[in-house]
Motif scaffolding. Structure first.
Motif: not given
Length: 628
Positions: A184-206
């Motif tokens: 959406n228009h308001k989303q700051n895409t330079t920040e990590p998207k929280k709550g997303i784990y499924g399949g991500t490489l670093l598993k929210n560890s960074r």
């Protein structure tokens, strides 16, 4: 004979079908995969320029789109490269159709590259600004209100000429900028998207706002081209501060000081080892330096498992129980392994890489370098020693084997008959006694207590020798390891020095060690051998001590009772040894690794952001005192 068919009417896709396909891929493609795809596109674009001009210096930057920020006041992430760029016609051809990008790339991934991974996670749009020969155009691709994906069309056209002021400084004549607009228009895409784990490489560890993207790129790319500089803004820091992307292998070599490699069937395994068990430095944020198992294909980390909030350390299953935090294993499959369309798995002749892993980890345990086996065995032994209760148990049992003993003393209160069978040994100058010119000729009980029998305070007439009571003495024989080759007997009792020799190459020892190793393969074989030796030694110490201290048997009777065959019979309490050591080994295994197979197969992966759930009460959150 069937005629060879050479012509077909080409299949085409409807807009509704394509949109549904992209929506479906949204749940299949990891959220962080898009950053790899856009970076790889920029690398390929620069390489096409370098084929014509090998000295060309490629530049790729991930940063805030300053033009967008100045106009809209919202931070949007963008990637800039000085590659070959695209004309408006090329952008429409390459980006507005599936399978449209056929530009002689080094690695093919048609149908599920940047446009699919990008649009699937940026429904508000991808803004492309591209320059060719100094002239720039912008096109925006997005999902409209009716759920259709495509290039935005305004006033009858898709592309719009850009003023020269929009061109980044690193682009002289050719290059491209892609801005990720998010959901959406308001989303700051330079920040990590929280709550997303499924399949991500670093598993929210960074999740640091400054380092999250640097850490991902430094891990996802195993190596980066030498003549292309990739940098990433730190976003939350001062403008202009960047991290240089070096690649996963660079980070491992920076921290793991010793490297080695072994060849397994269809794969090479690179080994990285460090003596440090805990490491806190600046590199920890930009690189993943945990103990880990990684699978690399086409210079890309395809799979990665390590100990984190969303994963477990897989190395104990590879024979590295104690070194799981000090070793990184990187598998590089060879031959015909191919990536799937989502670029998160490999197959070979219909076999998934997950099935192959079980074969490789068994093979690796045997092929592991000797230096690494020795370090692991030493660590395991140290860990076992912390829980070793053998001496404690013997100490508790000592009253059952103890007999009162005395030493020679002129001021002693016990008379000792010179010719009496029950003799005390000589001990001069003890407790202030004067030296005895004619001491008891027998040796000190501590030296030859197996041949000494105590006097129990029996008073006899005018004894030449007097005795004082010895309060402490070790009644147990010494047990030592020997290697005499295969043998039907476990070892022998050496009467002269009150010692039991256990042959660790005997049939009984080898049988027990092999049996336990098959059931506890995470424990190194030398460690199992040492533990079996201790268990058998514990048993035989008691057998020998009992005969010498609790029976009135003659020396001949004792010798006959402690033959090698008799000792073997005493040691062959297999059920007890296997049961006791089995429990001990299980305590040292990483129970969490039982989840590993499901994690590799993509099952049971948490999609909920549970980072705020109370550690001890899952019904509570650690913030705002709210209930789940």
């Amino acid at each position: 004979m069937t005629n060879k068919i050479t012509e077909v009417t080409q299949m085409t896709g409807g807009s509704e079908g394509i949109s549904r396909l992209i929506d479906a891929w949204r749940n299949q493609i990891a959220h962080d995969q898009q950053y790899r795809e856009f970076t790889q596109n920029s690398i390929e674009s620069i390489k096409r320029v370098q084929k014509k001009n090998p000295e060309y210096k490629g530049i790729i930057k991930w940063e805030i789109d300053e033009t967008y920020f100045k106009k809209h006041g919202v931070k949007k992430l963008c990637i800039i490269d000085n590659g070959e760029g695209m004309t408006p016609e090329e952008m429409m051809k390459n980006l507005n159709s599936l399978g449209g990008s056929t530009r002689n790339n080094e690695y093919y991934n048609h149908g599920c590259g940047a446009k699919i991974a990008g649009l699937a996670h940026n429904s508000f749009g991808l803004l492309y600004k591209s320059w060719r020969n100094g002239k720039g155009y912008a096109i925006r691709f997005m999902r409209n209100e009716m759920g259709r994906y495509g290039a935005v069309k305004m006033e009858g056209r898709n592309s719009f000429l850009l003023p020269d002021s929009c061109r980044p400084s690193i682009i002289e004549n050719n290059g491209c900028v892609v801005t990720l607009l998010g959901e959406n228009h308001k989303q700051n895409t330079t920040e990590p998207k929280k709550g997303i784990y499924g399949g991500t490489l670093l598993k929210n560890s960074r999740n640091s706002k400054s380092e999250w993207l640097s850490a991902y790129l430094n891990t996802k790319f195993y190596n980066v081209p030498n003549n292309i500089k990739i940098s990433c803004s730190r976003f939350a820091a001062k403008t202009g501060v960047t991290n240089t992307i070096k690649g996963h292998e660079y980070g491992l070599k920076l921290d793991f000081k010793k490297q080695d490699e072994v060849q397994l069937t269809k794969t090479k395994v690179k080994i990285f080892y460090t003596e440090k068990t805990s490491r806190i430095d600046n590199n920890q944020q930009n690189f993943l330096l945990n103990g880990q198992l990684a699978i690399v294909n086409q210079d890309e980390v395809m799979k990665l498992e390590f100990s984190s909030a969303g994963g477990v350390n897989p190395l104990p299953a590879w024979g590295l129980q104690c070194l799981k935090k000090q070793v990184a294993l990187v598998l590089i499959p060879e031959g015909q392994f191919k990536q799937n369309i989502e670029r998160n798995d490999l197959t070979h002749d219909g076999m998934s890489i997950n099935e192959q892993l079980n074969l490789w980890k068994t093979e690796f345990k045997e092929a592991m370098p000797q230096w690494l086996k020795e370090i692991e065995a030493k660590k395991q032994q140290e860990q076992m020693e912390k829980d070793n209760d053998t001496e404690t148990r013997l100490k508790k049992l000592s009253p059952l084997f103890k007999r009162e003993r005395y030493y020679n003393s002129t001021t002693g209160d016990v008379d000792i008959e010179e010719g009496e069978k029950r003799k005390a040994s000589s001990k001069k100058d003890n407790m202030g006694d004067d030296p005895d010119p004619n001491p008891n000729p027998d040796h000190d009980p501590k030296d030859e207590y197996g041949n000494i029998e105590a006097v129990f305070g029996i008073e006899v007439d005018r004894s030449k020798y007097k005795g004082k009571k010895i309060k402490q003495i070790n009644e147990y024989p010494k047990v030592i390891k020997v290697k005499y080759g295969p043998s039907m007997t476990i070892g022998e009792f050496v009467k002269d020095n009150y010692t039991i020799e256990i042959n660790v190459e005997s049939n009984l020892m080898m049988e027990l060690v092999d049996y336990l190793y098959k059931r506890h393969s995470k424990i190194m074989k030398p460690v199992i051998e040492d533990e079996v030796f201790k268990m058998i030694g514990l048993s035989l110490k008691q057998q020998v001590a009992h005969l010498h201290t609790r029976t009135d048997s003659t020396e001949e009777e004792i010798s006959n009772a402690l033959t090698p065959l008799s000792l073997t019979a005493c040691a062959a309490n297999k059920d007890y040894i296997i049961d006791r050591l089995g429990l001990k080994f299980k305590d040292h295994n990483n129970v969490a690794n039982r989840k590993l197979t499901n994690l590799w197969n993509g099952k049971n992966k948490t999609t909920l952001d549970d980072s705020g759930i109370h550690k001890y009460d899952p019904n509570k959150y650690v913030f705002n005192n709210s209930r789940k």
